[in-house]
Design a protein around this motif. Structure first.
Motif, PDB file in Angstrom:
ATOM      1  N   GLU A  90       0.888  -1.158   0.000  1.00 50.15           N
ATOM      2  CA  GLU A  90       0.000   0.000   0.000  1.00 50.15           C
ATOM      3  C   GLU A  90       0.925   1.206   0.000  1.00 50.15           C
ATOM      4  O   GLU A  90       1.803   1.319   0.853  1.00 50.15           O
ATOM      5  CB  GLU A  90      -0.867   0.003   1.259  1.00 50.15           C
ATOM      6  N   ARG A  94       1.334  11.387   2.326  1.00 50.13           N
ATOM      7  CA  ARG A  94       0.756  12.264   3.349  1.00 50.13           C
ATOM      8  C   ARG A  94       1.218  13.707   3.139  1.00 50.13           C
ATOM      9  O   ARG A  94       2.419  13.951   2.981  1.00 50.13           O
ATOM     10  CB  ARG A  94       1.197  11.828   4.745  1.00 50.13           C
ATOM     11  N   GLY A  99      -4.272  10.170  11.252  1.00 48.33           N
ATOM     12  CA  GLY A  99      -4.341   8.720  11.353  1.00 48.33           C
ATOM     13  C   GLY A  99      -3.135   8.097  12.029  1.00 48.33           C
ATOM     14  O   GLY A  99      -2.674   8.562  13.068  1.00 48.33           O
ATOM     15  N   THR A 100      -2.607   7.044  11.409  1.00 46.83           N
ATOM     16  CA  THR A 100      -1.535   6.287  12.072  1.00 46.83           C
ATOM     17  C   THR A 100      -0.243   7.106  12.208  1.00 46.83           C
ATOM     18  O   THR A 100       0.528   6.881  13.127  1.00 46.83           O
ATOM     19  CB  THR A 100      -1.219   4.969  11.320  1.00 46.83           C
ATOM     20  N   ASP A 129      -1.517  -5.001   7.645  1.00 48.70           N
ATOM     21  CA  ASP A 129      -0.798  -4.143   6.690  1.00 48.70           C
ATOM     22  C   ASP A 129       0.324  -3.332   7.360  1.00 48.70           C
ATOM     23  O   ASP A 129       0.254  -2.104   7.451  1.00 48.70           O
ATOM     24  CB  ASP A 129      -1.770  -3.165   5.985  1.00 48.70           C
ATOM     25  N   ASP A 175      -4.197  12.937   3.033  1.00 46.79           N
ATOM     26  CA  ASP A 175      -3.359  11.780   2.678  1.00 46.79           C
ATOM     27  C   ASP A 175      -4.170  10.851   1.782  1.00 46.79           C
ATOM     28  O   ASP A 175      -5.374  11.057   1.592  1.00 46.79           O
ATOM     29  CB  ASP A 175      -2.830  11.041   3.923  1.00 46.79           C
ATOM     30  N   PHE A 176      -3.511   9.859   1.223  1.00 39.02           N
ATOM     31  CA  PHE A 176      -4.238   8.864   0.427  1.00 39.02           C
ATOM     32  C   PHE A 176      -3.385   7.614   0.275  1.00 39.02           C
ATOM     33  O   PHE A 176      -2.174   7.644   0.540  1.00 39.02           O
ATOM     34  CB  PHE A 176      -4.634   9.409  -0.953  1.00 39.02           C
ATOM     35  N   LYS A 177      -4.057   6.557  -0.144  1.00 40.99           N
ATOM     36  CA  LYS A 177      -3.374   5.282  -0.391  1.00 40.99           C
ATOM     37  C   LYS A 177      -3.643   4.860  -1.829  1.00 40.99           C
ATOM     38  O   LYS A 177      -4.776   4.979  -2.296  1.00 40.99           O
ATOM     39  CB  LYS A 177      -3.956   4.238   0.566  1.00 40.99           C
ATOM     40  N   ASP A 200     -12.811   6.395   0.120  1.00 41.43           N
ATOM     41  CA  ASP A 200     -12.484   5.237   0.968  1.00 41.43           C
ATOM     42  C   ASP A 200     -10.986   5.180   1.246  1.00 41.43           C
ATOM     43  O   ASP A 200     -10.554   4.619   2.241  1.00 41.43           O
ATOM     44  CB  ASP A 200     -12.855   3.928   0.244  1.00 41.43           C
ATOM     45  N   SER A 201     -10.190   5.699   0.306  1.00 41.39           N
ATOM     46  CA  SER A 201      -8.740   5.519   0.421  1.00 41.39           C
ATOM     47  C   SER A 201      -7.994   6.848   0.531  1.00 41.39           C
ATOM     48  O   SER A 201      -6.770   6.874   0.417  1.00 41.39           O
ATOM     49  CB  SER A 201      -8.222   4.728  -0.789  1.00 41.39           C
ATOM     50  N   CYS A 202      -8.750   7.946   0.737  1.00 37.58           N
ATOM     51  CA  CYS A 202      -8.122   9.269   0.901  1.00 37.58           C
ATOM     52  C   CYS A 202      -8.643   9.900   2.189  1.00 37.58           C
ATOM     53  O   CYS A 202      -9.731   9.567   2.643  1.00 37.58           O
ATOM     54  CB  CYS A 202      -8.547  10.235  -0.203  1.00 37.58           C
ATOM     55  N   ARG A 203      -7.910  10.848   2.744  1.00 37.72           N
ATOM     56  CA  ARG A 203      -8.491  11.743   3.759  1.00 37.72           C
ATOM     57  C   ARG A 203      -8.704  13.092   3.084  1.00 37.72           C
ATOM     58  O   ARG A 203      -7.759  13.684   2.543  1.00 37.72           O
ATOM     59  CB  ARG A 203      -7.582  11.899   4.979  1.00 37.72           C
ATOM     60  N   ARG A 219     -15.299   5.466  10.122  1.00 40.85           N
ATOM     61  CA  ARG A 219     -14.394   4.928  11.149  1.00 40.85           C
ATOM     62  C   ARG A 219     -14.684   5.548  12.507  1.00 40.85           C
ATOM     63  O   ARG A 219     -14.621   4.885  13.527  1.00 40.85           O
ATOM     64  CB  ARG A 219     -12.926   5.234  10.786  1.00 40.85           C
TER      65      ARG A 219
HETATM   66  P1  5GP Z   1      -3.531   5.582   7.986  1.00 35.24           P
HETATM   67  O1  5GP Z   1      -2.191   4.908   7.864  1.00 35.24           O
HETATM   68  O2  5GP Z   1      -3.421   6.913   8.636  1.00 35.24           O
HETATM   69  O3  5GP Z   1      -4.561   4.685   8.622  1.00 35.24           O
HETATM   70  O4  5GP Z   1      -4.042   5.800   6.493  1.00 35.24           O
HETATM   71  C1  5GP Z   1      -3.406   6.703   5.604  1.00 35.24           C
HETATM   72  C2  5GP Z   1      -4.269   6.852   4.356  1.00 35.24           C
HETATM   73  O5  5GP Z   1      -4.284   5.623   3.631  1.00 35.24           O
HETATM   74  C3  5GP Z   1      -5.741   7.174   4.658  1.00 35.24           C
HETATM   75  O6  5GP Z   1      -6.219   8.039   3.643  1.00 35.24           O
HETATM   76  C4  5GP Z   1      -6.443   5.827   4.567  1.00 35.24           C
HETATM   77  O7  5GP Z   1      -7.780   5.971   4.131  1.00 35.24           O
HETATM   78  C5  5GP Z   1      -5.596   5.102   3.525  1.00 35.24           C
HETATM   79  N1  5GP Z   1      -5.498   3.665   3.834  1.00 35.24           N
HETATM   80  C6  5GP Z   1      -4.604   3.050   4.609  1.00 35.24           C
HETATM   81  N2  5GP Z   1      -4.830   1.717   4.657  1.00 35.24           N
HETATM   82  C7  5GP Z   1      -5.905   1.498   3.879  1.00 35.24           C
HETATM   83  C8  5GP Z   1      -6.631   0.319   3.519  1.00 35.24           C
HETATM   84  O8  5GP Z   1      -6.307  -0.815   3.914  1.00 35.24           O
HETATM   85  N3  5GP Z   1      -7.704   0.496   2.708  1.00 35.24           N
HETATM   86  C9  5GP Z   1      -8.088   1.725   2.253  1.00 35.24           C
HETATM   87  N4  5GP Z   1      -9.171   1.833   1.463  1.00 35.24           N
HETATM   88  N5  5GP Z   1      -7.398   2.855   2.546  1.00 35.24           N
HETATM   89  C10 5GP Z   1      -6.327   2.751   3.359  1.00 35.24           C
END
Ligand code: 5GP
Length: 253
Positions: A90, A94, A99-100, A129, A175-177, A200-203, A219
């Protein structure tokens, strides 16, 4: 009608064999999951919105020369994409802490980072992950050094493109993934942006109020997820300003 062959069912999408060799139909479900599927729900209309939004971003990326797996949207819930081998990472970019990253480093959510920071997580739900470094990626052979150079460049180009689009509609891309796919053309392989790009995959935060317009609404129980995603789609011009106006029947005299 012949039954389609299901290739894979994930948390938010199901993949079916496409009509031509090398193609796949990506079906967007209404299922929402968070915290490695510990929290689950079905959100009416989420799949339709993500299908539309992901199409919009993938087409735009293609137009500025960033290769993606997207071919065309088929209907409200499905799109045709090129089949590719997903790199088991993934790729997270950022611009602001959240988030994390905020948890791990004790940085307040919303703090602007000195520059975009790219992180890699190893795609394995059973391990949650985990964050990995380029050393792990090279040592375990998940991607070559050349792949990593290309992945970094793709990730930063996607960031520039998405940040600009969002800035134009009053939204901060926090951020986004993304996920990266390998497509083989004979002896050559190229890397493309795969999977989906959606709230779903961005903030995504409103620029003025910091209101969350992404999956954190689900969430963190912050309200209606469809309202948040619809607001993103509306600002991007993908929805009528007043959806009620087209759903009501009109009397024709
Ligand atoms: P964080 O590491 O802060 O949880 O996520 C960072 C960014 O990546 C956020 O925009 C979050 O939505 C995206 N992201 C991280 N892991 C996943 C995942 O397993 N699935 C999806 N859809 N997005 C993820």
């Amino acid at each position: 009608m012949a039954r389609r062959k299901k290739i894979y069912e994930g948390k938010a999408k199901t993949l079916y064999e496409g009509p031509e060799p090398g193609t796949i139909v990506q079906y967007f479900k209404d299922d929402a999951t968070a915290f490695n599927a510990e929290k689950k729900d079905v959100i009416d209309g989420k799949g339709v919105l993500n299908n539309l939004l992901s199409e919009y971003f993938m087409v735009g990326l293609g137009q500025v020369g960033v290769p993606t797996h997207f071919l065309k949207r088929l209907n409200m819930r499905e799109q045709l994409v090129r089949s590719c081998e997903i790199v088991p990472l993934e790729v997270i970019v950022r611009n602001y802490a959240a988030g994390t990253m905020s948890k791990r480093l004790g940085i307040d959510e919303g703090t602007q980072l000195p520059r975009p920071i790219v992180e890699y997580c190893y795609k394995d739900d059973s391990l949650g992950d985990p964050l990995v470094t380029e050393e792990h990626i090279a040592a375990f052979g998940w991607a070559s050094q050349q792949d990593m150079d290309d992945i970094l460049s793709l990730a930063l180009r996607v960031n520039d493109f998405l940040s600009g689009i969002m800035y134009g509609v009053g939204i901060k891309l926090v951020d986004f993934k993304i996920e990266i796919g390998r497509i083989y053309d004979g002896d050559f392989q190229r890397l493309v942006v795969a999977d989906e790009i959606s709230p779903d995959s961005c903030r995504l935060w409103d620029m003025e109020t910091n209101q969350k317009l992404d999956k954190d609404v689900f969430r963190r129980d912050l309200g209606s997820l469809t309202d948040a995603y619809s607001e993103v789609a509306r600002r991007l011009g993908l929805m009528p300003n007043n959806p009620a106006s087209i759903t009501k029947p009109t009397l024709i005299n």
